[in-house]
Design a protein around this motif. Structure first.
Motif, short mmCIF file in Angstrom:
data_model
loop_
_atom_site.label_atom_id
_atom_site.label_comp_id
_atom_site.label_asym_id
_atom_site.label_seq_id
_atom_site.Cartn_x
_atom_site.Cartn_y
_atom_site.Cartn_z
N THR A 54 1.27 -1.13 -0.50
CA THR A 54 -0.32 0.05 -0.22
C THR A 54 0.81 1.49 0.28
N LYS A 55 1.86 0.92 0.75
CA LYS A 55 2.20 2.55 0.28
C LYS A 55 3.68 2.32 -0.68
N VAL A 56 4.13 1.67 -1.08
CA VAL A 56 4.49 1.82 -2.77
C VAL A 56 2.75 2.14 -3.33
N ARG A 57 2.40 1.83 -3.61
CA ARG A 57 1.37 2.11 -4.52
C ARG A 57 0.72 3.68 -4.25
N GLU A 58 0.69 4.07 -2.70
CA GLU A 58 0.31 5.48 -2.46
C GLU A 58 1.39 6.52 -2.02
N VAL A 59 2.50 6.06 -1.80
CA VAL A 59 3.17 6.84 -1.93
C VAL A 59 4.16 7.37 -2.53
N HIS A 109 12.01 7.13 -11.53
CA HIS A 109 11.44 7.14 -10.84
C HIS A 109 12.32 7.05 -8.98
N MET A 110 11.87 5.16 -9.02
CA MET A 110 12.22 4.45 -7.87
C MET A 110 13.77 5.42 -7.21
N THR A 111 15.44 5.37 -8.07
CA THR A 111 16.66 5.77 -7.78
C THR A 111 16.28 7.44 -7.74
N LYS A 112 15.58 7.93 -7.69
CA LYS A 112 15.76 9.88 -6.88
C LYS A 112 15.96 9.53 -5.48
N LEU A 172 12.09 8.47 1.18
CA LEU A 172 10.80 8.42 1.37
C LEU A 172 10.84 7.07 1.54
N THR A 173 11.31 5.77 1.11
CA THR A 173 11.81 4.58 0.84
C THR A 173 12.09 3.68 1.99
N ALA A 174 13.40 4.75 2.81
CA ALA A 174 13.40 3.73 4.27
C ALA A 174 12.98 4.55 5.36
N LEU A 198 5.15 5.88 -5.30
CA LEU A 198 5.10 5.85 -6.95
C LEU A 198 4.48 7.44 -6.87
N GLU A 199 3.98 7.80 -6.02
CA GLU A 199 3.26 9.31 -6.31
C GLU A 199 3.62 10.87 -6.69
#
Length: 427
Positions: free
Chosen positions: A42-47, A309-312, A318-320, A49-50
């Motif tokens: 859910t965090k991936v989808r809502e935060v 995007h995921m490596t910015k 945010l991932t941490a 990947l935002e």
């Protein structure tokens, strides 16, 4: 029988994804073995990947199902996922048939400070980039500060040995009448990784080649002593943050993502520190996840956008903070970062930079048989530690299962075992 569940899961997922793909041709399906629990997905989808333009659907799967499906889609010539996220060892078997080289994407992430050693891992032993490092994690120890008064004389949590850990847990049991050391030995706990990445390397300097060695016997005897002062409920624990927060456990080992909540909710109550050292060093298992693009990706442009995007740095931070996996890029963790996350970051840093650190990579080359590899270690634990069967007898018998598995997969040795020509031998 062992393949029925993954295959059924694949059929359901394939039907689901097939429908999605038909409905929206320009959708980007991001298919991952990582961040599977509902809260994390859910965090991936809502935060996480935002802010990414385009329509991205995040779909998760168990590693065995991922392995089977990647191969099946290659054979069928019908690909549903545009980009995939998986661990280093889960991506390895898909070179060169199922994933495509992505040297063109390297330029996009060139200025982000991903260490050369990690980028090199992403080549998966080839001359071309096969995946871009995505995020990293490891496993740490966490202790309730109430436990610190019972540390053995002269012991320091940042440089503990297995002997000191056992003595510490024994001191607590003797003084309080409660066994407060805990391990994630439940049905979906990550206990096999403790044996493969921590206990075995620390005592034997290997994982596969040393499986039935005299040093392995010493490791299992040490494990029996640890278990004697561990909370008997450990066989029910999957995530150690829950028993830590409940006060059932004062000292725990687990994946950083599975203790994160305890440190986030009560940072003043806990300390995080590296796992113990044994005679051969301080074994630890870095967990490297990567992003790859399957062959025949239905939306390669969308896949590249996801990787970008995921490596910015901001997404990595945010991932941490959201899911407890740490940056692979150069990203200054913000000063106002939650104190619990700071503690975890410091424990990861102390683990990686320990003088006696001994890296044990996740299994590589086992493909869909990763679960069977884990089962060898789980079964050994159950027989020796839980059922008190003779150590040497069990190791001799389980070694045969392990040897058969290595020969069937042909998987060569990975660190800390020395490289092998062909299947990694059980000496």
């Amino acid at each position: 029988m062992t393949h029925q569940v993954p295959l059924r899961a694949i059929a359901v997922a394939a039907a689901f994804l097939g429908g999605l793909a038909a409905a929206q041709a320009q959708e980007t399906i991001f298919y991952s073995t990582q961040l599977r629990p509902i809260e994390e997905a859910t965090k991936v989808r809502e935060v996480l990947l935002e802010g990414l333009s385009g329509n991205v659907t995040y779909v998760v799967d168990e590693p065995p199902a991922f392995a089977v499906r990647m191969k099946a889609e290659t054979q069928a010539g019908k690909r549903t996922a545009s980009v995939v996220g998986a661990l280093h060892g889960e991506l390895q078997p898909h070179v060169p048939d199922d994933i495509q080289p992505i040297d063109d994407v390297v330029a996009k992430v060139a200025g982000r400070g991903i260490p050369a050693s990690l980028m090199d891992l992403g080549k998966l032993g080839t001359g071309k980039q096969q995946y871009i490092p995505w995020m990293q994690a490891t496993y740490v120890m966490v202790a309730n500060k109430q436990a610190l008064q019972y540390l053995p004389q002269g012991a320091d949590v940042s440089t503990l040995t297995y002997e000191q850990l056992q003595q510490w847990a024994k001191n607590i049991a003797d003084k309080t009448g409660q066994r407060r050391l805990g391990f994630p030995a439940g049905p979906t706990g990550l206990m096999p990784r403790f044996f493969q990445g921590y206990l075995y390397p620390s005592f034997t300097g290997g994982v596969v080649t040393t499986f039935k060695s005299p040093e392995a016997e010493a490791a299992w005897n040490a494990m029996k002593e640890l278990w004697a002062v561990s909370n008997p409920n450990s066989t029910n624990y999957n995530f150690m943050q829950e028993p830590l927060l409940a006060g059932e456990v004062w000292i725990a080992w687990d994946h950083i993502a599975r203790v994160k909540e305890a440190l986030t909710l009560q940072p003043d109550q806990y300390v995080a520190f590296p796992a113990p050292a044994g005679p051969k060093g301080r074994g630890y298992m870095p967990v490297i996840a990567g992003l790859a693009i399957p062959k025949d990706s239905p939306n390669r442009e969308g896949a590249v956008a996801v990787i970008d995007h995921m490596t910015k740095p901001e997404t990595q931070i945010l991932t941490a903070t959201e899911v407890g996996f740490f940056p692979v890029v150069k990203a200054e963790l913000p000063a106002d970062l939650a104190p619990g996350i700071k503690q975890l970051a410091a424990a990861v840093d102390a683990t990686q930079n320990a003088k006696d650190a001994l890296v044990s990579l996740l299994p590589v080359g086992l493909g869909a048989k990763g679960g069977e590899f884990n089962k060898v270690y789980s079964d050994t634990f159950q027989r020796i530690v839980l059922r008190n069967e003779p150590v040497r007898t069990v190791l001799q018998e389980q070694a045969k299962t392990l040897e058969t598995l290595m020969k069937e997969t042909g998987a060569p040795c990975w660190a800390p075992d020395k490289p092998s020509q062909g299947a990694c031998p059980v000496n």
